[in-house]
Motif scaffolding. Structure first.
Motif, PDB file in Angstrom:
ATOM      1  N   ARG A 238       0.834  -1.210   0.000  1.00 51.13           N
ATOM      2  CA  ARG A 238       0.000   0.000   0.000  1.00 51.13           C
ATOM      3  C   ARG A 238       0.868   1.259   0.000  1.00 51.13           C
ATOM      4  N   GLU A 239       1.955   1.215   0.759  1.00 56.35           N
ATOM      5  CA  GLU A 239       2.840   2.379   0.839  1.00 56.35           C
ATOM      6  C   GLU A 239       3.466   2.661  -0.526  1.00 56.35           C
ATOM      7  N   ILE A 240       3.875   1.601  -1.221  1.00 60.06           N
ATOM      8  CA  ILE A 240       4.473   1.782  -2.554  1.00 60.06           C
ATOM      9  C   ILE A 240       3.438   2.300  -3.538  1.00 60.06           C
ATOM     10  N   GLU A 241       2.233   1.732  -3.476  1.00 59.79           N
ATOM     11  CA  GLU A 241       1.165   2.189  -4.381  1.00 59.79           C
ATOM     12  C   GLU A 241       0.810   3.644  -4.132  1.00 59.79           C
ATOM     13  N   GLU A 242       0.754   4.029  -2.872  1.00 54.92           N
ATOM     14  CA  GLU A 242       0.440   5.421  -2.539  1.00 54.92           C
ATOM     15  C   GLU A 242       1.560   6.346  -2.993  1.00 54.92           C
ATOM     16  N   ALA A 243       2.812   5.908  -2.794  1.00 52.36           N
ATOM     17  CA  ALA A 243       3.939   6.725  -3.246  1.00 52.36           C
ATOM     18  C   ALA A 243       3.934   6.855  -4.766  1.00 52.36           C
ATOM     19  N   ARG A 244       3.590   5.763  -5.454  1.00 54.11           N
ATOM     20  CA  ARG A 244       3.510   5.813  -6.910  1.00 54.11           C
ATOM     21  C   ARG A 244       2.410   6.762  -7.362  1.00 54.11           C
ATOM     22  N   ARG A 245       1.235   6.660  -6.697  1.00 54.19           N
ATOM     23  CA  ARG A 245       0.115   7.537  -7.066  1.00 54.19           C
ATOM     24  C   ARG A 245       0.483   9.010  -6.886  1.00 54.19           C
ATOM     25  N   LYS A 246       1.106   9.324  -5.742  1.00 55.54           N
ATOM     26  CA  LYS A 246       1.490  10.717  -5.480  1.00 55.54           C
ATOM     27  C   LYS A 246       2.542  11.200  -6.476  1.00 55.54           C
ATOM     28  N   ALA A 247       3.519  10.313  -6.786  1.00 59.70           N
ATOM     29  CA  ALA A 247       4.574  10.699  -7.715  1.00 59.70           C
ATOM     30  C   ALA A 247       4.026  10.916  -9.117  1.00 59.70           C
ATOM     31  N   GLU A 248       3.111  10.018  -9.545  1.00 56.90           N
ATOM     32  CA  GLU A 248       2.515  10.176 -10.877  1.00 56.90           C
ATOM     33  C   GLU A 248       1.669  11.447 -10.939  1.00 56.90           C
ATOM     34  N   GLU A 249       0.915  11.684  -9.882  1.00 57.16           N
ATOM     35  CA  GLU A 249       0.075  12.885  -9.849  1.00 57.16           C
ATOM     36  C   GLU A 249       0.933  14.148  -9.881  1.00 57.16           C
ATOM     37  N   GLN A 250       2.029  14.142  -9.122  1.00 55.86           N
ATOM     38  CA  GLN A 250       2.922  15.298  -9.117  1.00 55.86           C
ATOM     39  C   GLN A 250       3.582  15.471 -10.478  1.00 55.86           C
ATOM     40  N   ALA A 251       3.981  14.361 -11.093  1.00 60.56           N
ATOM     41  CA  ALA A 251       4.610  14.439 -12.414  1.00 60.56           C
ATOM     42  C   ALA A 251       3.638  14.995 -13.446  1.00 60.56           C
ATOM     43  N   ASP A 293       9.944  -0.131  -7.948  1.00 59.68           N
ATOM     44  CA  ASP A 293       9.583   0.254  -6.575  1.00 59.68           C
ATOM     45  C   ASP A 293      10.644   1.172  -5.982  1.00 59.68           C
ATOM     46  N   ARG A 294      11.894   0.892  -6.302  1.00 55.17           N
ATOM     47  CA  ARG A 294      12.991   1.716  -5.778  1.00 55.17           C
ATOM     48  C   ARG A 294      12.877   3.153  -6.271  1.00 55.17           C
ATOM     49  N   GLU A 295      12.566   3.324  -7.564  1.00 53.89           N
ATOM     50  CA  GLU A 295      12.406   4.675  -8.111  1.00 53.89           C
ATOM     51  C   GLU A 295      11.229   5.390  -7.465  1.00 53.89           C
ATOM     52  N   VAL A 296      10.168   4.636  -7.224  1.00 59.27           N
ATOM     53  CA  VAL A 296       8.978   5.228  -6.607  1.00 59.27           C
ATOM     54  C   VAL A 296       9.264   5.678  -5.183  1.00 59.27           C
ATOM     55  N   LEU A 297       9.927   4.803  -4.409  1.00 56.64           N
ATOM     56  CA  LEU A 297      10.179   5.109  -2.998  1.00 56.64           C
ATOM     57  C   LEU A 297      11.228   6.199  -2.816  1.00 56.64           C
ATOM     58  N   ASN A 298      12.042   6.427  -3.828  1.00 56.85           N
ATOM     59  CA  ASN A 298      13.060   7.484  -3.771  1.00 56.85           C
ATOM     60  C   ASN A 298      12.714   8.650  -4.696  1.00 56.85           C
ATOM     61  N   ALA A 299      11.414   8.845  -4.945  1.00 56.25           N
ATOM     62  CA  ALA A 299      10.978   9.854  -5.916  1.00 56.25           C
ATOM     63  C   ALA A 299      11.240  11.278  -5.439  1.00 56.25           C
ATOM     64  N   THR A 300      11.277  11.481  -4.116  1.00 55.99           N
ATOM     65  CA  THR A 300      11.502  12.832  -3.594  1.00 55.99           C
ATOM     66  C   THR A 300      12.906  12.936  -3.019  1.00 55.99           C
ATOM     67  N   PRO A 301      13.484  14.138  -2.994  1.00 60.50           N
ATOM     68  CA  PRO A 301      14.826  14.308  -2.420  1.00 60.50           C
ATOM     69  C   PRO A 301      14.891  13.874  -0.962  1.00 60.50           C
ATOM     70  N   GLU A 302      13.816  14.127  -0.213  1.00 65.06           N
ATOM     71  CA  GLU A 302      13.787  13.746   1.198  1.00 65.06           C
ATOM     72  C   GLU A 302      13.852  12.225   1.359  1.00 65.06           C
ATOM     73  N   ALA A 303      13.053  11.501   0.537  1.00 67.75           N
ATOM     74  CA  ALA A 303      13.042  10.036   0.617  1.00 67.75           C
ATOM     75  C   ALA A 303      14.388   9.454   0.180  1.00 67.75           C
ATOM     76  N   ALA A 304      14.987  10.030  -0.872  1.00 72.11           N
ATOM     77  CA  ALA A 304      16.274   9.543  -1.356  1.00 72.11           C
ATOM     78  C   ALA A 304      17.362   9.722  -0.298  1.00 72.11           C
ATOM     79  N   LYS A 305      17.340  10.870   0.382  1.00 69.63           N
ATOM     80  CA  LYS A 305      18.333  11.126   1.430  1.00 69.63           C
ATOM     81  C   LYS A 305      18.150  10.163   2.602  1.00 69.63           C
ATOM     82  N   LEU A 306      16.891   9.909   2.967  1.00 72.14           N
ATOM     83  CA  LEU A 306      16.627   9.002   4.087  1.00 72.14           C
ATOM     84  C   LEU A 306      17.099   7.589   3.750  1.00 72.14           C
ATOM     85  N   SER A 307      16.883   7.160   2.514  1.00 70.15           N
ATOM     86  CA  SER A 307      17.356   5.842   2.074  1.00 70.15           C
ATOM     87  C   SER A 307      18.879   5.771   2.154  1.00 70.15           C
TER      88      SER A 307
END
Length: 441
Positions: A238-251, A293-307
């Protein structure tokens, strides 16, 4: 020459004894540690045995006690063998020193007798003046002086050898006494081991009467583990799907805004130049359904830094409890009835009511009740950590947490009396072994 050989032999004996002494100290320390573990296990067993109902915990504690007690008996056997070697070496040293002492006394007695027979000053002068020449007379004079010096040195050697002999005899007596005490301790441990094995047989017999109930308990535990694993997988999905939805919507929003800007710029340019040339609108790389999934979960600079920060702490993450030991490891295992299972993480045994804490900063992704206990999933960029079998939870869904922040307390199993927190770590949807991530305990 004889003295040199004796000194060399004594040096070898000293080195050998020193090596044995070090080994004895290590064995003694191991025996003390094993004794402390046995005392703790015995205390826990006495607490559980006060309960009239026989439990699996009693059986597990007895098994642990028997294993550690057998290890302690083996440790004592090693100590006894070590002492036997020391006693044998001490006996050899005593015999060697006694032989040296007898030889020194014999030589000293002969020298004293010779000195007595030639103690007259007249005899000494006659011995000197009977020389053929001056050089021979001088050598005879030095010879008489050396006899006196040698006699004094021999007397000193005798005293030193007697002193060393007394020390070795003292060490020998000490080792024999220590060996005697160890043998008494060994007999005591063997007797206790026999009692524990008899108790184990009785506990197994009592548990066999309730075999159906035990199997049901084990099935309930396995059912809870399977349910927990499904809930974790669903939460991550669910977390990945939500992150994907938000990333696609933002894109899409960014693409629309870019297109609008280009269209406005093109319109203004056409109005200015009255030119009908086609305007090129660049495509913006965006998260799509084909993105990993990796691209989706690291879609934002904040998420990429946390990873990146989470990965940078690989091997040094703290444990989810302040004190604990691994009850169940990662990977495939077989339960008490021989059923093959697979663990996605660690089962960590800890103290009753112990606090459970986040191993790294992140955001609470899910809080789920699983058959009466709580599951908390925390997101760390593309990584997730899961903490299950919690009696209570002290965080909320979506809350930011810091490293070592308390997120709840561990639950205690009523059938076994054990407090075990289940911890799992995921990279995306894939579980990974916590051993390579957590600091050595």
């Amino acid at each position: 020459m004889k003295f040199f050989k004796a000194a060399l032999f004594a040096l070898f004996v000293f080195i050998a004894v020193s090596a044995h002494a070090q080994s004895s100290a290590e064995l003694k320390h191991q025996r003390e540690v094993l004794t402390q573990q046995l005392d703790q296990l015995n205390h826990e067993y006495q607490e559980t045995s006060n309960n009239k109902k026989t439990t699996l915990k009693q059986l597990n504690l007895l098994k642990q006690q028997i294993g550690i007690r057998e290890e302690k008996i083996n440790n004592i056997n090693s100590e006894v063998r070590n002492l036997d070697n020391q006693i044998s070496e001490s006996n050899n040293s005593v015999r060697s020193l006694q032989s040296q002492l007898d030889q020194l006394k014999k030589e000293y007695a002969a020298m004293v007798l010779f000195t007595y027979r030639n103690q007259s000053a007249y005899n000494k002068l006659m011995f000197i003046f009977a020389a053929k020449d001056f050089n021979q007379a001088y050598r005879r004079l030095k010879y008489l002086q050396q006899i006196g010096t040698y006699r004094e040195r021999q007397a000193k050697y005798i005293q030193e050898t007697q002193g060393e002999l007394h020390v070795k005899i003292g060490e020998l007596d000490k080792n024999k006494k220590e060996k005697s005490n160890l043998l008494v301790d060994q007999e005591k441990e063997k007797k206790t081991l026999g009692e524990e094995k008899n108790a184990q047989v009785q506990v197994v017999a009592d548990l066999s009467k309730h075999e159906g109930l035990l199997k049901q308990q084990q099935q309930d535990v396995q059912k809870k583990i399977s349910r927990t694993n499904r809930e974790i997988s669903n939460a991550i999905r669910r977390e990945i799907e939500e992150a994907r939805r938000k990333a696609e919507e933002q894109a899409r929003a960014e693409a629309r805004a870019a297109a609008a800007r280009k269209a406005a710029e093109a319109k203004a340019e056409r109005a200015e130049k009255a030119d009908t040339k086609e305007v090129y609108i660049p495509k913006i790389k965006a998260i799509t359904k084909n993105s990993s999934d990796r691209e989706v979960l690291n879609a934002t600079p904040e998420a990429a830094k946390l990873s990146s920060d989470f990965l940078g702490n690989k091997g040094s993450l703290p444990w989810p409890v302040a004190a604990g030991s691994i009850k169940q490891g990662f990977g495939i295992y077989y339960d008490n009835v021989g059923i093959k299972n697979e663990s996605d993480g660690w089962g960590i045994k800890t103290n009753t009511g112990a606090s459970v804490r986040a191993v790294f900063q992140g955001e609470v992704s899910s809080i789920i009740n699983v058959l009466g206990t709580w599951l908390v999933v925390i997101k760390h960029g593309e990584y997730f950590t899961a903490y299950s079998n919690l009696k209570s939870v002290s965080v909320s869904d979506g809350q930011k947490v810091s490293t070592k922040q308390v997120i709840g307390t561990v639950a205690t199993d009523s059938s076994t009396g054990e407090a075990i927190v289940n911890f799992a770590l995921y990279k995306g949807k894939v579980p990974v072994n916590p051993k390579i991530w957590l600091v050595s305990n």
